[in-house]
Design an enzyme around this catalytic site. Structure first.
Site, PDB file in Angstrom:
ATOM      1  N   ASN A   1       0.853  -1.180   0.000  1.00 15.86           N
ATOM      2  CA  ASN A   1       0.000   0.000   0.000  1.00 15.86           C
ATOM      3  C   ASN A   1       0.898   1.241   0.000  1.00 15.86           C
ATOM      4  O   ASN A   1       1.706   1.416   0.908  1.00 15.86           O
ATOM      5  CB  ASN A   1      -0.869  -0.058   1.275  1.00 15.86           C
ATOM      6  CG  ASN A   1      -1.794   1.124   1.411  1.00 15.86           C
ATOM      7  OD1 ASN A   1      -1.830   2.008   0.564  1.00 15.86           O
ATOM      8  ND2 ASN A   1      -2.547   1.143   2.501  1.00 15.86           N
TER       9      ASN A   1
ATOM     10  N   HIS B   1      -9.990   0.554   4.604  1.00 12.46           N
ATOM     11  CA  HIS B   1      -8.677   0.610   5.259  1.00 12.46           C
ATOM     12  C   HIS B   1      -8.819   1.375   6.577  1.00 12.46           C
ATOM     13  O   HIS B   1      -9.648   2.271   6.698  1.00 12.46           O
ATOM     14  CB  HIS B   1      -7.646   1.288   4.341  1.00 12.46           C
ATOM     15  CG  HIS B   1      -6.259   1.152   4.882  1.00 12.46           C
ATOM     16  ND1 HIS B   1      -5.747   2.009   5.834  1.00 12.46           N
ATOM     17  CD2 HIS B   1      -5.293   0.224   4.657  1.00 12.46           C
ATOM     18  CE1 HIS B   1      -4.519   1.610   6.156  1.00 12.46           C
ATOM     19  NE2 HIS B   1      -4.223   0.532   5.457  1.00 12.46           N
TER      20      HIS B   1
ATOM     21  N   GLU C   1      -5.729  -6.079  10.099  1.00  8.70           N
ATOM     22  CA  GLU C   1      -4.661  -5.159  10.511  1.00  8.70           C
ATOM     23  C   GLU C   1      -5.034  -4.474  11.822  1.00  8.70           C
ATOM     24  O   GLU C   1      -5.859  -3.553  11.808  1.00  8.70           O
ATOM     25  CB  GLU C   1      -4.486  -4.039   9.470  1.00  8.70           C
ATOM     26  CG  GLU C   1      -4.089  -4.486   8.095  1.00  8.70           C
ATOM     27  CD  GLU C   1      -3.560  -3.310   7.264  1.00  8.70           C
ATOM     28  OE1 GLU C   1      -2.606  -3.537   6.524  1.00  8.70           O
ATOM     29  OE2 GLU C   1      -4.086  -2.188   7.357  1.00  8.70           O
TER      30      GLU C   1
ATOM     31  N   ALA D   1       3.164  -1.420   4.157  1.00 11.48           N
ATOM     32  CA  ALA D   1       3.453  -0.111   3.570  1.00 11.48           C
ATOM     33  C   ALA D   1       4.811   0.407   4.008  1.00 11.48           C
ATOM     34  O   ALA D   1       5.804   0.254   3.292  1.00 11.48           O
ATOM     35  CB  ALA D   1       2.343   0.870   3.952  1.00 11.48           C
TER      36      ALA D   1
HETATM   37  O1  G3P Z   1      -2.223  -1.129   4.445  1.00  7.33           O
HETATM   38  C1  G3P Z   1      -1.034  -1.449   5.057  1.00  7.33           C
HETATM   39  C2  G3P Z   1      -0.948  -0.946   6.422  1.00  7.33           C
HETATM   40  O2  G3P Z   1      -1.929  -0.183   6.946  1.00  7.33           O
HETATM   41  C3  G3P Z   1       0.148  -1.358   7.270  1.00  7.33           C
HETATM   42  O3  G3P Z   1       1.022  -0.281   7.289  1.00  7.33           O
HETATM   43  O4  G3P Z   1       3.153   0.797   7.502  1.00  7.33           O
HETATM   44  O5  G3P Z   1       2.412  -0.840   9.237  1.00  7.33           O
HETATM   45  O6  G3P Z   1       3.045  -1.640   6.957  1.00  7.33           O
HETATM   46  P1  G3P Z   1       2.493  -0.520   7.777  1.00  7.33           P
END
Ligand code: G3P
Length: 228
Positions: free
Chosen positions: A12, A96, A144, A205
């Site tokens: 992302n 999201h 997540e 991300a």
């Molecule tokens: O969509 C991916 C996300 O929200 C995770 O973010 O920066 O923790 O990999 P990150």
């Protein structure tokens, strides 16, 4: 309809400058190359304004970060699923943590996307939300825990039970729905652990986008997919 191949690494791009405009194209190329070199399925979710440029120039599955459940016509400023498909996207993220919508809106987006053959990756914050969204029949759920997003502390290590129990809840609700996990995933080890817990891939991300060396970071993540 083209389905996303699993196990998969979905990156992302959020609104990070390191993955905006021309940087989005460069990063998508790095991700595509690393995926090809190791035979791992990959996809990217750039900002809306970058979907067309990435899809035109890089042969990688592109997802929108969000679409609205609106029909083409009198809806100024809203994003139709048709428009992202026409721009070259094969799918979209939904709900999201940084762009939450109601369960009714999730249901409408899934239905609209299904109508036109757009893949759906719906995000969920926890086990319960994973279960509820699974009933709506998206192609994939990305669980997540919001408190770990962007922290560099991986869900697969800090909250392994959220992954295993979300996988169980989703499969029980709808065995066709695939499950990936995300939040804080930074290393290949985090990825291997996620796969061991039953995830069919990862959504991440900052671990790649904000890395000093994006190429090294993506290669490490992809290698983790082979260990899992
Ligand atoms: O969509 C991916 C996300 O929200 C995770 O973010 O920066 O923790 O990999 P990150």
């Amino acid at each position: 309809m083209m389905m996303l191949e699993t196990p998969i690494v979905i990156v992302n791009f959020k609104t990070y400058p390191e993955a905006t405009g021309e940087n989005a194209v460069k990063l998508a190329r790095l991700i595509l190359e690393a995926g090809k070199d190791h035979g791992v399925s990959v996809a990217v979710a750039p900002q809306l304004a970058d979907i067309y440029r990435v899809a035109c120039r890089v042969k990688i599955p592109v997802l929108a970060q969000h679409v609205d459940p609106v029909k083409p016509g009198r809806n100024t400023g809203w994003i139709t699923p048709e428009s992202v498909k026409a721009a070259g996207a094969v799918g979209t993220l939904i709900n999201h943590a940084e762009h939450k919508i109601s369960i009714d809106q999730i249901a409408s987006v899934v239905a609209r996307a299904n109508e036109i053959g757009l893949s759906t990756v719906a995000c969920a914050a926890d086990i319960e939300e994973s279960r509820e969204i699974a009933k709506l029949g998206p192609e994939m759920i990305a669980v997540e825990p919001p408190e770990l997003i962007g922290t560099g502390v991986s869900v697969s290590k800090a909250k392994p039970e959220v992954v295993t129990r979300s996988v169980g809840a989703v499969k029980e609700a709808n065995s066709k729905v695939k499950v990936v996990c995300g939040a804080g995933i930074t290393t290949g080890d985090d990825v291997a652990r996620a796969l061991e817990l039953g995830a069919e891939g990862v959504l991440l991300a900052s671990g790649i986008v904000c890395a000093q060396d994006q190429r090294a970071a993506i290669v490490d993540i992809i290698r983790g997919m082979l260990k899992g």
